[in-house]
Design a protein around this motif. Structure first.
Motif, PDB file in Angstrom:
ATOM      1  N   THR A 148     -62.539 -51.617  14.569  1.00 16.29           N
ATOM      2  CA  THR A 148     -62.950 -53.011  14.774  1.00 16.29           C
ATOM      3  C   THR A 148     -63.239 -53.274  16.252  1.00 16.29           C
ATOM      4  OG1 THR A 148     -60.595 -53.654  14.827  1.00 16.29           O
ATOM      5  CG2 THR A 148     -61.785 -53.963  12.744  1.00 16.29           C
ATOM      6  N   LEU A 181     -68.883 -54.959   6.691  1.00 17.21           N
ATOM      7  CA  LEU A 181     -67.463 -54.597   6.700  1.00 17.21           C
ATOM      8  C   LEU A 181     -67.013 -53.958   5.390  1.00 17.21           C
ATOM      9  CD1 LEU A 181     -65.944 -57.791   8.388  1.00 17.21           C
ATOM     10  CD2 LEU A 181     -66.647 -55.653   9.482  1.00 17.21           C
ATOM     11  N   LEU A 229     -62.142 -58.723  15.291  1.00 16.11           N
ATOM     12  CA  LEU A 229     -63.280 -59.319  14.585  1.00 16.11           C
ATOM     13  C   LEU A 229     -63.575 -60.722  15.111  1.00 16.11           C
ATOM     14  CD1 LEU A 229     -62.680 -58.229  10.871  1.00 16.11           C
ATOM     15  CD2 LEU A 229     -64.195 -57.198  12.578  1.00 16.11           C
ATOM     16  N   ALA A 249     -69.280 -58.689   3.485  1.00 15.26           N
ATOM     17  CA  ALA A 249     -68.028 -58.013   3.128  1.00 15.26           C
ATOM     18  C   ALA A 249     -67.661 -58.373   1.696  1.00 15.26           C
ATOM     19  CB  ALA A 249     -66.898 -58.429   4.071  1.00 15.26           C
TER      20      ALA A 249
END
Length: 287
Positions: A148, A181, A229, A249
């Protein structure tokens, strides 16, 4: 070098021809190499099964760009304005960060001066459509705190490269970036490692790979990963200019740990003006 007989065709038709020749397709993006990289030795590059000495040198997808200067000029416009580049955040890309760290969310720092690293990011900067992707293998085996953070670095380098690259896409919205993601928020590590009794072996293996000394604090790991994030959103919000960014995501999260963090992240996206697009499990598996 000229366009030859192609000069008789209207520019729009030539662009269609070049698009076909370059195999420009939304389902077949240009991807970064996941084998030999900037840190590979000449011997390793020569031995690479995909790019080494044994490969046919004139069988590349983009050899059209070598036909002539004029063909390269027009075909490159098609490639960079219509093609899609997908950057896999896996191990092969890490050398291209070259220990880069954005100074702050407002001060991005310069693109690394290493020739290979610099050239790669400046080439990336010319694409209008870019995907930053965390692949499924990373979600299962690697440290989320690291990958990340690398998303933040990749976004920062991309934004900084746009500032330096003179040859920009000509559209009103010059760059469209998708951060994929996958099923990050449904992953056992870091969100459900303490609660998912069915995944004990997977968690043990992950721990041996990433923390061989002793198991980490998974709650802290989840918080740190999600803070990365949030930092990504802040970097984009403060530096994106006319570019558009979207996060995709898996949004069908049944486990409480990941569902809680996803809810917070979606709220952060809204505050930052970054679109969030939820995906079904079927859609995630198809990508």
């Amino acid at each position: 070098g000229s366009l030859g007989t192609l000069v008789k065709l209207p520019r729009e038709i030539r662009q269609t021809v070049f698009s076909f020749a370059l195999d420009i397709d939304i389902d077949r993006p240009v991807t970064n190499k996941t084998c030999c990289s900037a840190e590979s030795t000449k011997r390793e590059r020569d031995a690479c099964k995909k790019h080494g000495e044994t490969q046919v040198k004139d069988a590349g997808r983009f050899n059209l760009l070598q036909v002539s200067k004029k063909v390269a000029e027009e075909a490159s416009w098609v490639l960079y304005n219509q093609g899609r580049l997908r950057l896999d955040m896996g191990c092969a890309l890490r050398p291209y960060f070259a220990k880069y760290r954005p100074k702050t969310t407002r001060r991005l720092g310069d693109v690394p001066h290493s020739e290979k690293v610099h050239n790669m990011w400046m080439a990336v900067a010319r694409y209008r459509f870019v995907d930053l992707e965390i692949n499924p293998k990373m979600l299962k085996t690697e440290n989320p705190e690291i990958y990340t953070a690398q998303l933040c670095e990749a976004a920062s380098l991309l934004l900084k490269s746009w500032e330096k690259e003179a040859k920009q896409p000509t559209s009103e919205i010059p760059h469209i970036v998708t951060v994929n993601l996958g099923d990050f928020f449904d992953s056992t590590v870091p969100f459900n490692a303490d609660d998912d009794s069915d995944m004990v072996e997977e968690v043990d293996l992950w721990t041996v790979i990433n923390f061989p000394g002793e198991p980490p604090d998974f709650r802290r790991l989840a918080a740190s990963s999600c803070q990365n994030l949030k930092r990504l959103l802040s970097i984009v919000d403060r530096n994106r200019g006319r570019s558009e960014w979207k996060i995709v995501a898996l949004s069908e999260i049944e486990k409480e740990g990941g569902a809680k963090w996803l809810k917070t992240f979606r709220r952060d996206c809204q505050r930052s003006g970054v679109d969030f697009e939820g995906r079904t499990r079927e859609e995630v598996e198809m990508e």
